[in-house]
Design an enzyme around this catalytic site. Structure first.
Site, PDB file in Angstrom:
ATOM      1  CB  SER A   1      34.802  36.772  45.066  1.00  0.00           C
ATOM      2  OG  SER A   1      35.251  36.941  43.663  1.00  0.00           O
TER       3      SER A   1
ATOM      4  CG  HIS B   1      35.467  38.241  50.066  1.00  0.00           C
ATOM      5  ND1 HIS B   1      33.853  38.012  49.990  1.00  0.00           N
ATOM      6  CD2 HIS B   1      35.583  38.647  48.796  1.00  0.00           C
ATOM      7  CE1 HIS B   1      33.578  38.499  48.809  1.00  0.00           C
ATOM      8  NE2 HIS B   1      34.473  38.762  47.953  1.00  0.00           N
TER       9      HIS B   1
ATOM     10  CD  GLU C   1      31.540  37.338  53.359  1.00  0.00           C
ATOM     11  OE1 GLU C   1      30.578  36.763  53.461  1.00  0.00           O
ATOM     12  OE2 GLU C   1      31.794  37.810  51.956  1.00  0.00           O
TER      13      GLU C   1
ATOM     14  CG  ASN D   1      29.528  37.781  46.764  1.00  0.00           C
ATOM     15  OD1 ASN D   1      28.966  39.133  46.886  1.00  0.00           O
ATOM     16  ND2 ASN D   1      30.855  37.721  46.432  1.00  0.00           N
TER      17      ASN D   1
HETATM   18  P1  NAD Z   1      42.368  41.381  38.222  1.00  0.00           P
HETATM   19  O1  NAD Z   1      42.445  40.692  36.896  1.00  0.00           O
HETATM   20  O2  NAD Z   1      42.004  43.026  37.967  1.00  0.00           O
HETATM   21  O3  NAD Z   1      43.803  41.456  38.783  1.00  0.00           O
HETATM   22  C1  NAD Z   1      44.590  40.115  38.959  1.00  0.00           C
HETATM   23  C2  NAD Z   1      46.057  40.427  39.080  1.00  0.00           C
HETATM   24  O4  NAD Z   1      46.743  39.506  39.299  1.00  0.00           O
HETATM   25  C3  NAD Z   1      46.368  40.848  37.649  1.00  0.00           C
HETATM   26  O5  NAD Z   1      47.117  42.206  37.717  1.00  0.00           O
HETATM   27  C4  NAD Z   1      47.381  39.795  37.023  1.00  0.00           C
HETATM   28  O6  NAD Z   1      48.446  40.208  36.244  1.00  0.00           O
HETATM   29  C5  NAD Z   1      47.728  39.201  38.215  1.00  0.00           C
HETATM   30  N1  NAD Z   1      48.236  37.816  38.337  1.00  0.00           N
HETATM   31  C6  NAD Z   1      47.652  36.800  37.648  1.00  0.00           C
HETATM   32  N2  NAD Z   1      48.558  35.723  38.029  1.00  0.00           N
HETATM   33  C7  NAD Z   1      49.420  36.033  38.611  1.00  0.00           C
HETATM   34  C8  NAD Z   1      50.499  35.334  39.063  1.00  0.00           C
HETATM   35  N3  NAD Z   1      50.814  34.255  38.909  1.00  0.00           N
HETATM   36  N4  NAD Z   1      51.437  36.092  39.977  1.00  0.00           N
HETATM   37  C9  NAD Z   1      51.384  37.380  40.265  1.00  0.00           C
HETATM   38  N5  NAD Z   1      50.402  38.211  39.627  1.00  0.00           N
HETATM   39  C10 NAD Z   1      49.544  37.454  38.842  1.00  0.00           C
HETATM   40  O7  NAD Z   1      41.303  40.831  39.241  1.00  0.00           O
HETATM   41  P2  NAD Z   1      40.689  41.261  40.389  1.00  0.00           P
HETATM   42  O8  NAD Z   1      39.330  41.994  39.985  1.00  0.00           O
HETATM   43  O9  NAD Z   1      41.580  42.374  41.216  1.00  0.00           O
HETATM   44  O10 NAD Z   1      40.335  39.928  41.413  1.00  0.00           O
HETATM   45  C11 NAD Z   1      41.572  39.500  41.853  1.00  0.00           C
HETATM   46  C12 NAD Z   1      40.982  38.434  43.009  1.00  0.00           C
HETATM   47  O11 NAD Z   1      40.074  39.155  43.930  1.00  0.00           O
HETATM   48  C13 NAD Z   1      40.203  37.246  42.423  1.00  0.00           C
HETATM   49  O12 NAD Z   1      40.345  36.058  43.022  1.00  0.00           O
HETATM   50  C14 NAD Z   1      38.739  37.899  42.398  1.00  0.00           C
HETATM   51  O13 NAD Z   1      37.761  36.710  42.509  1.00  0.00           O
HETATM   52  C15 NAD Z   1      38.654  38.379  43.742  1.00  0.00           C
HETATM   53  N6  NAD Z   1      37.796  39.478  44.136  1.00  0.00           N
HETATM   54  C16 NAD Z   1      37.340  40.390  43.238  1.00  0.00           C
HETATM   55  C17 NAD Z   1      36.502  41.211  43.435  1.00  0.00           C
HETATM   56  C18 NAD Z   1      35.992  42.329  42.394  1.00  0.00           C
HETATM   57  O14 NAD Z   1      34.951  42.878  42.776  1.00  0.00           O
HETATM   58  N7  NAD Z   1      36.545  42.171  41.257  1.00  0.00           N
HETATM   59  C19 NAD Z   1      35.699  41.507  44.688  1.00  0.00           C
HETATM   60  C20 NAD Z   1      36.310  40.525  45.779  1.00  0.00           C
HETATM   61  C21 NAD Z   1      37.209  39.434  45.520  1.00  0.00           C
END
Ligand code: NAD
Length: 734
Positions: free
Chosen positions: A444, A465, A477, A515
């Protein structure tokens, strides 16, 4: 070739079959109306014809609605008097449908008409239901996938071909209100229970039953209640005690929900109120007047343009590079957290094979369990079946084994927001997958171009995204890094199409598009708090201008610690240019006090034990006491809106946005930017560039440089140009 065909069988039953040439679903256009009328005239004039069936040649559907370009044509038809063109065009539609309804009967004795039945094989929307409502009986096939209703309100208009008057007279104002005011759609059984359709029969008996009804109908069966003597509206008209309560309640409810910014809802209510006190033909005229009034309002044209015409164009690939089909057959989702779990779900629902990877098996399983819970909820609500659940779950392989990614044509990475972790994952995966595989990141905040440095194939590296929650949010996006190639863009667009979301394609820059615009909105809201502006004024000003959530509530929803994280990262990246220290003071203070927003049951708002908001948090007023003089509502609204739209204009000026249509559609679907306006560019066009610059100058003088009008806006003001003139509906911006 015409969209309507006519035949008469040996028993004297005429069938008018609607089959729009070149479309998978029937759509009404101007010629279609004329053709339909010719066939009705023929049937009514032919003594050998006993009655008529109107049906569809499309399997599983009757009609999807009206080609809204008709509206533009009607407006143009009377030169510089578009309202006249609209009113007369609408009255022309009324005349045709009224002819069906009266079916040649003697208007005094109500005898001698021919029965006309609508036989619906399935979906019947908009004009596709307004025509059946004019018929004497509606028989629908028992097709669970079909949707029946009048969704016009969703694009800023209301049913204006008699649907509003007929439905309220058929069901009463109360019964019709969810269908008209919320655009609620029903399957045939529910439509029958609601009283919209008269009969539901097995699909293979549809035409047979329609014919049987036509051959047995008596004179009385074809007189609409509202044409018969002594008709009383179900539930009562406005001056009936019960009707009075309905209308007073509906008016309050509509104003509460829409804050008065949606002209269609208000006009619909007025049309129903006035129309229910007069004879039906006068009511149709009233409906046509209010409909014209709505169509002449710039909000309706802007909503139709963004939410109907341009949204569909983007979904159909308006900005897709001309490369071969890139449909996804197997996707690897890396990281089974909140986002990964949602991406796996929507992919499997679209029939795509998914490999869902996390570092630990429990985490991968937990990600897959999200789909199980989603399907279970669907089953409980009768929207899914056990079989469907099994099929969807069987498509998701939750594992820690990266070798399962072999054969994936797309990877979507959703691991922690950390450039090092993401780089490591990228390298590891590229060792396993084929050379053609496209690699997408769901970051993000991190620049795509920087993340692509870890890739051996940066031309195949792209940002996809998603917004949270993935299964609910309609926008995706797509972000091009500096090296991203056409095939990666096509793959991302084809994937978004498969999962039935709306894409926008933007260039790489801090916070991309959505964003980038929403963060200044939140910041402006918090800044107002620090100035001693009443939090209730801030929140209400936002809602009264059509934002779904005020900036303080939005911060609570997205969480205050996320705000702190973004603020810290932005400050680190911007250094001395960072403009938001005042805002951060509030965020850091709240975070330190553990007021992290809704998830902590404490934020800008106070919450009860069940997580329900109970009002604005009083502690806020203790720290930031109210200033003696409060700004007026418009000033607060201008600050909140300009914080967003100026960012949108800068994104366009810098070439981050390449198409203003994406800027408008993306704003409404991505962060709920005042939908009545049609989006930030449509709103600026409504007020005009000269006025926008004037407001910017006044805001800059009182509140600082962040409101300085971008050069583009100055240029446009000097020429009195609009965005849609300058960048054209089909023309790219940069
Ligand atoms: P989260 O912490 O809920 O999930 C991340 C997952 O990745 C975890 O389950 C973790 O165990 C796993 N992980 C970490 N390192 C790993 C690896 N090396 N191999 C395999 N799995 C691994 O996070 P999230 O909220 O799902 O966000 C994930 C991504 O999406 C981030 O880049 C975040 O910026 C982006 N994002 C988040 C949102 C939001 O609203 N939360 C919105 C858009 C984008």
């Amino acid at each position: 070739m015409t969209d309507f065909t006519y035949s008469v069988d040996a028993d004297g039953v005429a069938t008018i079959t609607w089959d729009t040439v070149g479309k998978s679903m029937n759509v009404m256009n101007q010629q279609g109306f004329l053709d339909l009328e010719v066939h009705i005239d023929t049937a009514l004039a032919d003594d050998a014809v006993k009655g008529v069936i109107i049906t569809s040649g499309k399997e599983g559907s009757f009609a999807g609605g009206m080609d809204l370009n008709i509206i533009a044509k009607m407006k143009e038809s009377e030169g510089d008097n578009p309202a006249k063109g609209l009113f007369e065009g609408v009255m022309g539609m009324h005349a045709i449908l009224r002819k069906i309804e009266r079916a040649g009967m003697d208007p005094k004795t109500l005898k001698g008409g021919k029965p006309i039945v609508a036989a619906l094989p399935g979906t019947a929307l908009g004009i596709g239901l307004e025509i059946p409502l004019a018929c004497h009986r509606i028989i629908a096939a028992d097709n669970q996938k079909a949707k029946i209703g009048l969704p016009e309100i969703m694009v800023g208009i209301f049913p204006g071909a008699g649907g509003t008057m007929r439905l309220t007279r058929k069901l009463g104002a109360m019964g019709a209100s969810p269908l008209l005011l919320e655009g609620k759609l029903n399957d045939p059984m529910k439509a029958k229970a609601a009283g919209v359709v008269d009969e539901v029969v097995p699909a293979d008996q549809l035409l047979e039953r329609a014919k049987e009804w036509v051959l047995n109908a008596k004179d009385a069966d074809i007189v609409k209640p509202w044409d018969a003597k002594g008709y009383k509206m179900p539930g009562g008209a406005p001056y009936h005690p019960a009707g009075f309560m309905t209308f007073v309640g509906a008016s309050a409810m509509v104003h509460g929900k829409t804050m008065g910014v949606y002209p269609a809802a208000k006009s619909l209510l007025s049309a129903v109120y006035e129309g229910s006190m007069v004879p039906f033909d006068t009511a149709l005229k009233i409906e046509a007047r209010w409909f014209t009034n709505v169509l002449m309002n710039p909000s309706s044209s802007a909503m139709i343009r963004s939410l109907f015409i341009n949204k569909e164009a983007l979904e159909k690939g308006a900005n897709r590079p001309a490369v071969a089909d890139e449909k996804v057959s197997k996707v690897g989702v890396i990281g089974a957290g909140m986002m990964g779990a949602g991406i796996a779900l929507v992919s499997a629902l679209a029939g795509i094979k998914v490999v869902l990877i996390d570092a630990k098996q429990e985490a991968a399983d937990k990600g897959k369990a999200y789909t199980t819970a989603y399907m279970d909820k669907g089953i409980a609500r009768k929207k899914a079946t056990e079989e469907k659940k099994e099929v969807v779950l069987s498509l998701i392989n939750a594992t820690t084994d990266y070798s399962a990614l072999k054969g994936c044509d797309l990877i979507v990475e959703a691991v922690f927001e950390d450039i090092g972790v993401k780089a490591e994952v990228t390298k590891k995966i590229e060792e396993i997958v084929g050379e053609d595989t496209i690699f997408a990141t769901n970051t993000s905040t991190l620049p795509i171009t920087d993340l692509a440095k870890a890739s051996k194939r940066p031309e195949q590296f792209i940002g996809i995204h998603f917004f949270s929650p993935v299964d609910k949010m309609l926008l995706v996006e797509i972000i091009k890094g500096k090296a991203t190639g056409d095939r990666a863009v096509a793959k991302a667009l084809d994937f978004v199409r498969q999962i039935r979301k709306t894409p926008i394609v933007v260039n790489d820059a801090r916070f991309f598009y959505a964003n980038r615009c929403i963060i200044p909105y939140i910041n402006e809201g918090i800044r107002l708090v620090t100035e001693g502006v009443a939090p209730a004024l801030i929140e209400n000003a936002a809602k009264m201008v059509g934002m779904p959530l005020g900036p303080l509530q939005l911060t609570d929803e997205t969480s205050i610690d996320l705000g702190v994280k973004i603020a810290k990262a932005t400050k680190a990246a911007m250094g001395a240019d960072y403009p938001n220290d005042t805002v951060d003071e509030v965020l850091f203070w709240m975070a330190d006090a553990g007021r992290l927003g809704r998830k902590a049951n404490a934020g800008f708002f106070a919450y009860d034990d069940k997580g329900k908001r109970t009002g604005l948090w009083e502690g806020l007023g203790e720290k930031y006491s109210l200033s003696d003089t409060q700004p007026d509502l418009t000033e607060v609204q201008h600050r909140l809106l300009f914080a967003q739209v100026l960012e949108a204009v800068r994104a366009l000026e810098e070439g981050v946005l390449m198409d203003i249509r994406e800027g408008d559609v993306g704003a409404i679907l991505g962060w709920g930017f005042a939908p009545w306006s049609g989006g930030p560019f449509s709103w600026l066009d409504m007020i005009g560039a000269p006025r926008a610059v004037e407001i910017c100058e006044s805001l800059t003088a009182s509140h600082g440089e962040r409101f300085t009008a971008p050069k583009l806006l100055h240029d446009m003001a000097a020429k009195n140009e609009s965005f849609y003139e300058r960048f054209g509906a089909n023309q790219k911006a940069a």
